[in-house]
Design an enzyme around this catalytic site. Structure first.
Site, mmCIF file in Angstrom:
data_model
loop_
_atom_site.group_PDB
_atom_site.id
_atom_site.type_symbol
_atom_site.label_atom_id
_atom_site.label_comp_id
_atom_site.label_asym_id
_atom_site.label_seq_id
_atom_site.Cartn_x
_atom_site.Cartn_y
_atom_site.Cartn_z
ATOM 1 N N ASP A 12 0.773 -1.288 -0.079
ATOM 2 C CA ASP A 12 -0.089 -0.039 0.014
ATOM 3 C C ASP A 12 0.833 1.306 -0.078
ATOM 4 O O ASP A 12 1.600 1.414 1.009
ATOM 5 C CB ASP A 12 -0.871 0.014 1.298
ATOM 6 C CG ASP A 12 -2.063 0.896 1.150
ATOM 7 O OD1 ASP A 12 -2.124 1.792 -0.010
ATOM 8 O OD2 ASP A 12 -2.915 0.887 1.888
ATOM 9 N N ASP A 106 -3.439 2.463 -5.502
ATOM 10 C CA ASP A 106 -2.210 2.414 -4.617
ATOM 11 C C ASP A 106 -2.019 1.130 -3.781
ATOM 12 O O ASP A 106 -1.352 1.131 -2.757
ATOM 13 C CB ASP A 106 -2.175 3.660 -3.715
ATOM 14 C CG ASP A 106 -3.412 3.598 -2.952
ATOM 15 O OD1 ASP A 106 -4.380 2.760 -3.169
ATOM 16 O OD2 ASP A 106 -3.615 4.811 -2.315
ATOM 17 N N GLU A 107 -2.626 0.177 -4.280
ATOM 18 C CA GLU A 107 -2.777 -1.296 -3.414
ATOM 19 C C GLU A 107 -2.542 -2.458 -4.357
ATOM 20 O O GLU A 107 -3.483 -2.451 -5.374
ATOM 21 C CB GLU A 107 -4.222 -0.857 -2.574
ATOM 22 C CG GLU A 107 -4.256 -2.314 -1.852
ATOM 23 C CD GLU A 107 -5.742 -1.982 -1.014
ATOM 24 O OE1 GLU A 107 -5.703 -2.627 0.114
ATOM 25 O OE2 GLU A 107 -6.543 -1.192 -1.330
#
Length: 390
Positions: A12, A106-107
């Site tokens: 993350d 973003d993960e």
């Protein structure tokens, strides 16, 4: 399904939008920074840890955020810039792991199961994280465990910019002391219901009879009980670049009319965008395909900021088409393909209120689902067109 011996990594990017802004303007480092919409009606997309100390958090109305932290640096943001860095990280992960899932901008989840026979999985994960930081300059946290939800929770505990491994057999040691609010998917209402039952920690849930939880919460009660026992899915859904969706059409008669070709391109893109939203996906790449009358076939693709919005996708499709179509040359087939798909749980361009526009498109989709896909169409495609083969 949780597979014995699974090794699942969750990555993350910390305060991703803010981190990119700091990367581009180092003077922002250490300051309370908010990336979001206008103060009058926008919401906070993300904020720096310095802003969080004042109680600011994502999805908070900007008006309230500015009352809590009036000296914050507010940035409208640039989604194309964030998409670029997201894709850079994705390319690194794709080159380093056998199987991954891009869960949001973003993960990421990575399945390293089996790699323990050749590498030390823990050391490999640490080295991959350090490599991403070194290559991009962005902070990233990660968790390693036997299941996706545990790895995600480990990442949350490792933030900011940290790494936490939960060894096999130690899942309960990690989970049980944590508060119920730490479980992925437990919102305020569920938290209140659980606390009314006297359940405050994950251990409390684990020691509660499963039937009681199911009786109170239904299927979610069963899921909570299983998670409290350290039981969760280890299934990573595969590479985003292997997934795509496309529509194309072959004409009964070859076409040279650019206006007609544009209309068909709009219709194909609209159908693709509808499918995209039905699958709760966004696309980061669009390809336009042209097959001429002599069967020569040419495709051109361009990366775009992640979106599922008709107007943005149609505009890009037409721009790509106009760049490489040889005017006057008869066309037999055109097609539109979306690739580099990611879940629409990722933050869209909240600072430009694109979430409002996405909700509008989803409302139109609901009408189509109820009355048929032909119930609503764009003006550009509503005129009667020459018949073509679907």
């Amino acid at each position: 399904m949780q597979i014995p011996g699974s090794y699942i990594v969750h990555f993350d990017l910390d305060s991703f939008f803010v981190a990119v802004e700091i990367l581009l303007d180092p003077s922002l480092k250490g300051k309370p920074v908010i990336v979001g919409g206008s103060a009058s009606r926008g919401v906070v997309s993300t904020c720096s840890y310095e802003a969080r100390k004042y109680g600011v958090h994502s999805a908070m109305p900007m008006q309230r955020a500015m009352r809590l932290c009036p000296h914050a640096v507010v940035l409208r943001g640039n989604y194309e810039r964030y998409s670029h860095y997201s894709k850079t990280v994705t390319e690194i992960i794709a080159s380093k792991v056998p199987l991954y899932q891009k869960a949001s901008i973003d993960e990421f989840y990575c399945d390293l199961t089996g790699m323990d026979r050749f590498f030390g999985v823990s050391q490999y994960t640490r080295e991959l994280r350090e490599y991403i930081i070194r290559e991009t300059g962005l902070p990233i946290s990660c968790g390693l465990s036997s299941a996706k939800f545990i790895s995600k929770m480990a990442t949350n505990e490792a933030k900011p910019n940290g790494f936490l491994e939960i060894p096999h057999g130690k899942e309960k040691d990690f989970l049980w002391p944590l508060g119920i609010e730490k479980i992925n998917g437990v919102g305020k209402q569920t938290e209140q219901r659980l606390r009314k039952l006297g359940l405050h920690t994950i251990k409390d849930i684990a020691l509660t009879p499963r039937d009681l939880l199911v009786g109170q919460l239904g299927k979610w009660g069963e899921d909570l009980w299983r998670k409290s026992q350290g039981m969760g899915s280890g299934e990573v859904e595969g590479r985003w670049d292997q997934k795509s969706m496309s529509h194309e059409t072959t004409f009964h008669e070859n076409q040279t009319d650019v206006g007609f070709l544009h209309k068909k391109l709009v219709a194909l893109t609209e159908r693709n965008a509808y499918d995209l939203r039905q699958d709760h996906k966004l696309t980061g790449c669009i390809t336009v395909k042209i097959r001429y009358s002599d069967f020569e076939t040419i495709s051109r693709q361009e990366s775009i900021a992640y979106t599922a919005l008709d107007d943005e996708l149609i505009g890009k499709a037409k721009a790509i088409f106009d760049k490489f179509y040889q005017k006057g040359r008869p066309v037999r087939l055109i097609g539109v393909r979306f690739s580099q798909l990611a879940d629409d749980g990722m933050q869209m361009d909240l600072f430009n209120r694109q979430d409002d526009k996405l909700n509008l498109y989803k409302a139109v989709d609901a009408i189509k689902n109820r009355f048929g896909t032909g119930a609503v169409s764009k003006a550009a495609t509503s005129k009667r067109l020459p018949k073509d083969k679907k």
